[in-house]
Scaffold this motif. Structure first.
Motif, PDB file in Angstrom:
ATOM      1  N   PHE A 352      12.670   5.979  -0.062  1.00 23.29           N
ATOM      2  CA  PHE A 352      12.524   4.734  -0.811  1.00 23.29           C
ATOM      3  C   PHE A 352      11.783   4.966  -2.123  1.00 23.29           C
ATOM      4  O   PHE A 352      12.176   4.461  -3.178  1.00 23.29           O
ATOM      5  N   MET A 353      10.712   5.752  -2.066  1.00 20.69           N
ATOM      6  CA  MET A 353       9.972   6.069  -3.290  1.00 20.69           C
ATOM      7  C   MET A 353      10.836   6.876  -4.250  1.00 20.69           C
ATOM      8  O   MET A 353      10.751   6.719  -5.477  1.00 20.69           O
ATOM      9  N   SER A 354      11.698   7.738  -3.711  1.00 23.48           N
ATOM     10  CA  SER A 354      12.599   8.512  -4.563  1.00 23.48           C
ATOM     11  C   SER A 354      13.618   7.612  -5.252  1.00 23.48           C
ATOM     12  O   SER A 354      14.003   7.855  -6.407  1.00 23.48           O
ATOM     13  N   THR A 355      14.055   6.555  -4.561  1.00 20.76           N
ATOM     14  CA  THR A 355      14.961   5.588  -5.196  1.00 20.76           C
ATOM     15  C   THR A 355      14.289   4.926  -6.382  1.00 20.76           C
ATOM     16  O   THR A 355      14.895   4.764  -7.458  1.00 20.76           O
ATOM     17  N   CYS A 356      13.041   4.555  -6.226  1.00 18.89           N
ATOM     18  CA  CYS A 356      12.292   3.970  -7.345  1.00 18.89           C
ATOM     19  C   CYS A 356      12.117   4.971  -8.474  1.00 18.89           C
ATOM     20  O   CYS A 356      12.231   4.624  -9.655  1.00 18.89           O
ATOM     21  N   MET A 357      11.866   6.221  -8.116  1.00 17.61           N
ATOM     22  CA  MET A 357      11.681   7.257  -9.136  1.00 17.61           C
ATOM     23  C   MET A 357      12.981   7.491  -9.900  1.00 17.61           C
ATOM     24  O   MET A 357      12.981   7.646 -11.136  1.00 17.61           O
ATOM     25  N   GLU A 379       9.008  -5.832   2.010  1.00 15.62           N
ATOM     26  CA  GLU A 379      10.329  -6.334   1.630  1.00 15.62           C
ATOM     27  C   GLU A 379      11.397  -5.269   1.840  1.00 15.62           C
ATOM     28  O   GLU A 379      12.508  -5.554   2.264  1.00 15.62           O
ATOM     29  N   ARG A 380      11.029  -4.032   1.546  1.00 11.99           N
ATOM     30  CA  ARG A 380      11.995  -2.943   1.730  1.00 11.99           C
ATOM     31  C   ARG A 380      12.340  -2.779   3.211  1.00 11.99           C
ATOM     32  O   ARG A 380      13.503  -2.565   3.580  1.00 11.99           O
ATOM     33  N   SER A 381      11.347  -2.901   4.077  1.00  9.29           N
ATOM     34  CA  SER A 381      11.603  -2.770   5.513  1.00  9.29           C
ATOM     35  C   SER A 381      12.478  -3.898   6.033  1.00  9.29           C
ATOM     36  O   SER A 381      13.234  -3.712   6.989  1.00  9.29           O
ATOM     37  N   ALA A 382      12.350  -5.073   5.400  1.00 10.25           N
ATOM     38  CA  ALA A 382      13.124  -6.223   5.861  1.00 10.25           C
ATOM     39  C   ALA A 382      14.565  -6.176   5.394  1.00 10.25           C
ATOM     40  O   ALA A 382      15.423  -6.857   5.949  1.00 10.25           O
ATOM     41  N   ARG A 383      14.826  -5.380   4.384  1.00 11.33           N
ATOM     42  CA  ARG A 383      16.200  -5.321   3.877  1.00 11.33           C
ATOM     43  C   ARG A 383      17.101  -4.560   4.837  1.00 11.33           C
ATOM     44  O   ARG A 383      16.694  -3.605   5.478  1.00 11.33           O
ATOM     45  N   GLN A 384      18.304  -4.937   4.878  1.00 13.24           N
ATOM     46  CA  GLN A 384      19.286  -4.284   5.727  1.00 13.24           C
ATOM     47  C   GLN A 384      20.124  -3.280   4.952  1.00 13.24           C
ATOM     48  O   GLN A 384      20.700  -2.369   5.551  1.00 13.24           O
ATOM     49  N   SER A 385      20.235  -3.459   3.658  1.00 14.66           N
ATOM     50  CA  SER A 385      21.061  -2.561   2.850  1.00 14.66           C
ATOM     51  C   SER A 385      20.337  -1.238   2.667  1.00 14.66           C
ATOM     52  O   SER A 385      19.105  -1.160   2.685  1.00 14.66           O
ATOM     53  N   GLY A 386      21.109  -0.186   2.439  1.00 17.86           N
ATOM     54  CA  GLY A 386      20.506   1.127   2.267  1.00 17.86           C
ATOM     55  C   GLY A 386      20.120   1.435   0.856  1.00 17.86           C
ATOM     56  O   GLY A 386      19.461   2.451   0.603  1.00 17.86           O
ATOM     57  N   ASN A 387      20.512   0.633  -0.142  1.00 19.12           N
ATOM     58  CA  ASN A 387      20.196   0.893  -1.544  1.00 19.12           C
ATOM     59  C   ASN A 387      19.533  -0.314  -2.168  1.00 19.12           C
ATOM     60  O   ASN A 387      20.145  -1.060  -2.914  1.00 19.12           O
TER      61      ASN A 387
END
Length: 395
Positions: A352-357, A379-387
């Motif tokens: 997830f941090m790499s996606t932000c980077m 919020e990231r944990s609650a999301r169902q999508s992978g991106n």
């Protein structure tokens, strides 16, 4: 007067050589107990037998007793040689023979006391010579340079045993006997210690390869994960804070595409060294990709990590130009977040941090430190999508 002087000098030399043997026996026992070296314990036992034989023979003991003691020393030296050559693969098929030879030496020692007139010591020395030549010849390619001391020491012990087969040879030469056994003790001791040091260094290197990245000198991802698990335990028990940082070295991708992988690896080595120099005792870093590094800071909240650790990392990159690529400076980017107290896999959080980077790199974001809040992680944990789309963050 001259005879008395010569006798006193002989006793003095014999005492000095005997003291040296006792010191080597003590050192062998201490080092063996400290490092679990069974070979040195066998050598200490052989030295003790040599000291006892020298003292008893010098005090008027029989030559049969000396021969029996030397045969017992050859038996222990046989087992010691087996320990020293245990690393030689070609000797594994001969593994039962050292014990058989040692038992034969014990039997010859008993015969030397029971039937002293027969040359049992000569038979034992000849048999032991054959055994040593076979084992040392096979161990030679894998045992240099310490085996040279072993050969010198065993040659002296063999000479002592051979001379003992000549009736009356050692009777006027007790000091020479003590000196020869002292040299044997020292040479074999040096050989054993030298071997232990070399093998110990190899074991240390192998252990270090499992804990350290050989390129950058940083910890391996396995060590990073273990430290994070320990940090989570402290968070649950004592409420310690913890922060996870993802560091991106901007020039490495461009260096790899323009100058090749070898130059990029050299630059990655410098990046790892710069990051390591910016860390304190409570922080551990690991290389997780060619141009990215993860840092776990135990006891630091995100705001503190942003102003302290992340700033130190940025300054370390700009401190001087790359040696492997003159004129180019390391420009680090940092994304950091509080370490969740739950058992979420580290790789999942780093992804997830790499996606932000990736979003920051693609957008060419001017500010190089991004702090993710606990709300962003929830919020990231609650999301169902992978991106998920990159969250808003403070800087």
């Amino acid at each position: 007067m001259t005879v008395a002087f010569e006798s006193a000098r002989a006793w003095f030399l014999a005492g000095a050589f005997t003291g040296a043997q006792l010191l080597l026996a003590l050192l062998s026992v201490l080092i063996a107990n400290a490092y679990g070296d069974r070979g040195l314990l066998l050598h200490a036992g052989a030295i003790a037998l040599g000291v006892a034989a020298t003292l008893v023979f010098g005090a008027g003991g029989t030559e049969a007793l000396l021969a029996a003691a030397l045969l017992l020393m050859l038996a222990l030296a046989t087992l010691h040689l087996s320990e020293l050559t245990s690393h030689v693969g070609s000797l594994r098929q001969l593994a039962p023979w050292p014990r058989r030879v040692a038992l034969g030496m014990f039997a010859l020692a008993a015969l030397a006391l029971a039937v002293p007139r027969l040359p049992w010591i000569a038979l034992g020395a000849a048999s032991w010579l054959v055994f040593v030549v076979i084992f040392v010849a096979r161990a030679w390619p894998q045992s240099k340079p310490w085996v040279l001391w072993l050969i010198a020491g065993d040659a002296v012990l063999l000479a002592v045993a051979g001379c003992a087969a000549v009736e009356g040879f050692w009777r006027p030469r007790e000091a020479w006997l003590a000196g020869a056994l002292a040299f044997w003790s020292m040479a074999v001791y040096l050989s054993n210690v030298w071997r232990s040091r070399l093998f110990g260094e190899n074991r240390w290197r192998q252990a270090a390869e499992q804990l350290l990245d050989p390129l950058t000198g940083l910890s391996t991802p396995k060590v990073l994960t273990q430290r994070i698990q320990v940090g989570r335990g402290l968070m649950r028990r004592y409420g310690h804070p913890g922060s996870l940082l993802l560091v991106h070295a901007d020039p490495l991708e461009r260096i790899a595409s323009e100058m090749g992988a070898r130059t990029a690896e050299a630059a990655a080595l410098e990046a790892g060294l710069r990051i390591r120099s910016a860390l304190s005792q409570g922080e551990v870093a690991s290389r997780i990709a060619m141009h990215r590094f993860a840092i776990f800071s135990e006891g630091s909240a995100p705001d503190e990590a942003s102003g302290n650790i992340a700033s130190r990392v940025l300054v370390a990159g700009l401190r001087e130009e790359l040696r492997s690529v003159p004129g180019v400076f390391l420009r680090f980017r940092v994304v950091l977040a509080p370490l969740p107290i739950n058992d979420e896999p580290v790789t999942q959080m780093l992804n997830f941090m790499s996606t932000c980077m990736d979003a920051d790199v693609e957008a060419g974001r001017h500010r190089r430190i991004r702090v993710l809040s606990a709300q962003d992680l929830a919020e990231r944990s609650a999301r169902q999508s992978g991106n998920p789309s990159p969250p808003s963050a403070t800087t």
